[in-house]
Design an enzyme around this catalytic site. Structure first.
Site, mmCIF file in Angstrom:
data_model
loop_
_atom_site.group_PDB
_atom_site.id
_atom_site.type_symbol
_atom_site.label_atom_id
_atom_site.label_comp_id
_atom_site.label_asym_id
_atom_site.label_seq_id
_atom_site.Cartn_x
_atom_site.Cartn_y
_atom_site.Cartn_z
ATOM 1 N N LYS A 18 0.867 -1.171 0.000
ATOM 2 C CA LYS A 18 0.000 0.000 0.000
ATOM 3 C C LYS A 18 0.909 1.228 0.000
ATOM 4 O O LYS A 18 1.721 1.419 0.915
ATOM 5 C CB LYS A 18 -0.908 0.002 1.229
ATOM 6 C CG LYS A 18 -1.972 1.098 1.166
ATOM 7 C CD LYS A 18 -1.510 2.367 1.820
ATOM 8 C CE LYS A 18 -2.493 3.512 1.661
ATOM 9 N NZ LYS A 18 -2.206 4.605 2.596
ATOM 10 N N GLY A 21 -0.469 8.318 0.040
ATOM 11 C CA GLY A 21 -0.326 9.603 -0.625
ATOM 12 C C GLY A 21 0.704 10.498 0.055
ATOM 13 O O GLY A 21 1.327 11.341 -0.590
ATOM 14 N N GLY A 52 -4.576 10.835 -0.690
ATOM 15 C CA GLY A 52 -5.379 11.784 0.088
ATOM 16 C C GLY A 52 -4.930 13.237 -0.058
ATOM 17 O O GLY A 52 -5.764 14.107 -0.370
ATOM 18 N N ASP A 172 -6.017 2.269 2.855
ATOM 19 C CA ASP A 172 -5.523 1.233 3.774
ATOM 20 C C ASP A 172 -6.533 0.086 3.857
ATOM 21 O O ASP A 172 -6.163 -1.089 3.832
ATOM 22 C CB ASP A 172 -5.301 1.810 5.182
ATOM 23 C CG ASP A 172 -4.251 2.907 5.197
ATOM 24 O OD1 ASP A 172 -3.170 2.698 4.609
ATOM 25 O OD2 ASP A 172 -4.524 3.978 5.773
ATOM 26 N N LYS A 232 -4.760 2.423 9.104
ATOM 27 C CA LYS A 232 -3.702 1.439 8.796
ATOM 28 C C LYS A 232 -3.746 0.277 9.776
ATOM 29 O O LYS A 232 -3.742 -0.876 9.385
ATOM 30 C CB LYS A 232 -2.318 2.095 8.885
ATOM 31 C CG LYS A 232 -2.028 2.989 7.727
ATOM 32 C CD LYS A 232 -0.638 3.589 7.822
ATOM 33 C CE LYS A 232 -0.661 4.997 7.320
ATOM 34 N NZ LYS A 232 -1.548 5.216 6.164
HETATM 35 N N1 LIG Z 1 1.816 6.172 16.845
HETATM 36 C C1 LIG Z 1 2.051 6.718 15.636
HETATM 37 N N2 LIG Z 1 3.229 6.464 15.004
HETATM 38 C C2 LIG Z 1 3.519 6.982 13.802
HETATM 39 N N3 LIG Z 1 2.675 7.819 13.105
HETATM 40 C C3 LIG Z 1 1.482 8.090 13.662
HETATM 41 C C4 LIG Z 1 1.115 7.548 14.938
HETATM 42 N N4 LIG Z 1 -0.144 7.995 15.235
HETATM 43 C C5 LIG Z 1 -0.506 8.768 14.220
HETATM 44 N N5 LIG Z 1 0.443 8.862 13.262
HETATM 45 C C6 LIG Z 1 0.327 9.667 12.042
HETATM 46 O O1 LIG Z 1 -0.012 8.829 10.933
HETATM 47 C C7 LIG Z 1 0.559 9.454 9.768
HETATM 48 C C8 LIG Z 1 0.513 8.490 8.597
HETATM 49 O O2 LIG Z 1 -0.811 8.413 8.099
HETATM 50 P P1 LIG Z 1 -1.263 9.240 6.782
HETATM 51 O O3 LIG Z 1 -0.818 10.653 6.917
HETATM 52 O O4 LIG Z 1 -2.685 8.971 6.568
HETATM 53 O O5 LIG Z 1 -0.336 8.559 5.693
HETATM 54 P P2 LIG Z 1 -0.619 7.870 4.283
HETATM 55 O O6 LIG Z 1 -0.927 8.950 3.315
HETATM 56 O O7 LIG Z 1 0.691 7.205 4.023
HETATM 57 O O8 LIG Z 1 -1.753 6.900 4.434
HETATM 58 C C9 LIG Z 1 1.915 9.880 10.250
HETATM 59 O O9 LIG Z 1 2.508 10.852 9.440
HETATM 60 C C10 LIG Z 1 1.605 10.400 11.663
HETATM 61 O O10 LIG Z 1 1.312 11.768 11.638
HETATM 62 C C1 LIG Z 2 -12.820 7.319 2.292
HETATM 63 C C2 LIG Z 2 -11.485 7.999 2.201
HETATM 64 O O1 LIG Z 2 -11.104 8.704 3.112
HETATM 65 N N1 LIG Z 2 -10.782 7.791 1.093
HETATM 66 C C3 LIG Z 2 -9.497 8.370 0.851
HETATM 67 C C4 LIG Z 2 -8.873 7.651 -0.333
HETATM 68 C C5 LIG Z 2 -7.422 7.996 -0.532
HETATM 69 C C6 LIG Z 2 -6.527 7.522 0.618
HETATM 70 O O2 LIG Z 2 -6.898 6.754 1.483
HETATM 71 O O3 LIG Z 2 -5.266 8.052 0.541
HETATM 72 P P1 LIG Z 2 -4.090 7.956 1.618
HETATM 73 O O4 LIG Z 2 -3.676 6.543 1.728
HETATM 74 O O5 LIG Z 2 -3.048 8.831 1.035
HETATM 75 O O6 LIG Z 2 -4.619 8.497 2.928
HETATM 76 C C7 LIG Z 2 -9.605 9.895 0.569
HETATM 77 O O7 LIG Z 2 -10.589 10.322 -0.036
HETATM 78 O O8 LIG Z 2 -8.674 10.604 0.932
#
Ligand SMILES: Nc1ncnc2c1ncn2[C@@H]1O[C@H](COP(=O)(O)OP(=O)(O)O)[C@@H](O)[C@H]1O
Ligand SMILES: CC(=O)N[C@@H](CCC(=O)OP(=O)(O)O)C(=O)O
Length: 273
Positions: A18, A21, A52, A172, A232
């Site tokens: 995975k 973004g 995202g 995720d 995640k």
């Molecule tokens: N316990 C934790 N350890 C690491 N990161 C965490 C934790 N809790 C929250 N986070 C947050 O989760 C973020 C990753 O998720 P997200 O920004 O949605 O990333 P992605 O776009 O890769 O899905 C990290 O940058 C951090 O800010």
């Molecule tokens: C329902 C929902 O929230 N969908 C996400 C899909 C993209 C995503 O999950 O991107 P990241 O892995 O970068 O967070 C959104 O619209 O942002």
């Protein structure tokens, strides 16, 4: 289910990545080169990606505000148009291009193509709108692409059972469902932090090398896991109930991280039963 069991046996050497973004722009060329080399060694990737931040940026340019409830984007028809355009268009093709530049073959799809991802409304649809949970994955289509030597690159937009309704799916969640239904043993979640971080007794944030479901529940309850990390770990906890043996959360910008995760099985945080 019989069909899935057959698929599960055939895809046992594959793994799901995975790509978040948060980290796509920071992924070095070496990441994709390593992916190609690993595939040649028998570690075949199936990619599910997010995007995202790029969705929020485009919505912002269109004057539409991004709103999230429990980490899920509030998704109207207008927002879904943008989600589909950005995820299945721009981001998906960017990843396909980068894989092809590494010398490997790739095909980009959204969950709508070949009914790859079937979805139903999330339980709190009254709050978040057109957001879906995965009900079925067309594992046969993914397997066919893998058999032909292509890396499938999947954008998390799904269709309802009727084939008409579109759903925005958290990437995720989609990756966990694809990993489960393909029956792979490993899901690698590539993001912008080196794993699940926890503050130790001296106030220093450290990566937890291994974490169990019970420990994760406690960290969510205490607020040590929050925001984007919640979907995640929730996806991880769900998919390790089945065929998936472990979920690794790693920082994609770290050199050599994919080989460590896939060939050595030790990188970032390992989530186990
Ligand atoms: N316990 C934790 N350890 C690491 N990161 C965490 C934790 N809790 C929250 N986070 C947050 O989760 C973020 C990753 O998720 P997200 O920004 O949605 O990333 P992605 O776009 O890769 O899905 C990290 O940058 C951090 O800010
Ligand atoms: C329902 C929902 O929230 N969908 C996400 C899909 C993209 C995503 O999950 O991107 P990241 O892995 O970068 O967070 C959104 O619209 O942002």
């Amino acid at each position: 289910m019989t069909q899935i069991s057959n698929q599960q046996q055939r895809t046992a050497s594959a793994y799901v990545i995975k790509c978040g973004g948060s980290t796509l722009a920071a992924l070095p060329e070496d990441f994709f080169r390593e992916m190609k080399e690993l595939a040649e060694e028998g570690f075949v990737p199936v990619i599910v990606h997010g995007g995202g931040p790029a969705i929020s940026e485009t919505l912002n340019r269109l004057g539409i505000e991004s709103e999230f409830v429990g980490g899920l984007r509030k998704t109207s028809e207008a927002v879904l148009d943008v989600v589909e355009m950005v995820l299945a268009g721009k981001i998906n093709k960017e990843i396909v291009r980068r894989i092809q530049l590494s010398g490997a073959k790739a095909v980009g799809l959204s969950g709508a193509d070949g009914r790859l991802i079937e979805a139903e409304p999330v339980p709190n649809a009254h709050e978040v709108g057109l957001v879906g949970n995965v009900t079925r994955v067309n594992a046969q289509l993914i397997q066919s692409l893998v058999d032909m030597g292509y890396v499938p690159v999947i954008a998390p937009v799904g269709l309802g059972k009727d084939g008409a309704q579109r759903y925005n799916i958290n990437a995720d969640t989609a990756a966990g469902a694809v990993a489960s239904q393909l029956g792979v043993s490993r899901l690698v979640v590539v993001t912008d932090v080196p794993g699940i971080l926890r503050t130790d007794g001296e106030g220093v944030k450290r990566v937890l090398p291994v974490v169990t479901v019970a420990e994760i529940e406690a960290m969510i309850a205490s607020g040590e896991i929050y925001g984007g990390m919640i979907p995640k770990v929730r996806a991880a906890m769900e998919c390790i109930q089945g065929e998936v043996q472990e979920v690794l959360i790693v920082n994609g910008a770290e050199p050599g991280i994919l080989r460590q995760a896939v060939a050595e099985g030790s990188a970032g945080t390992r989530i186990v039963r």
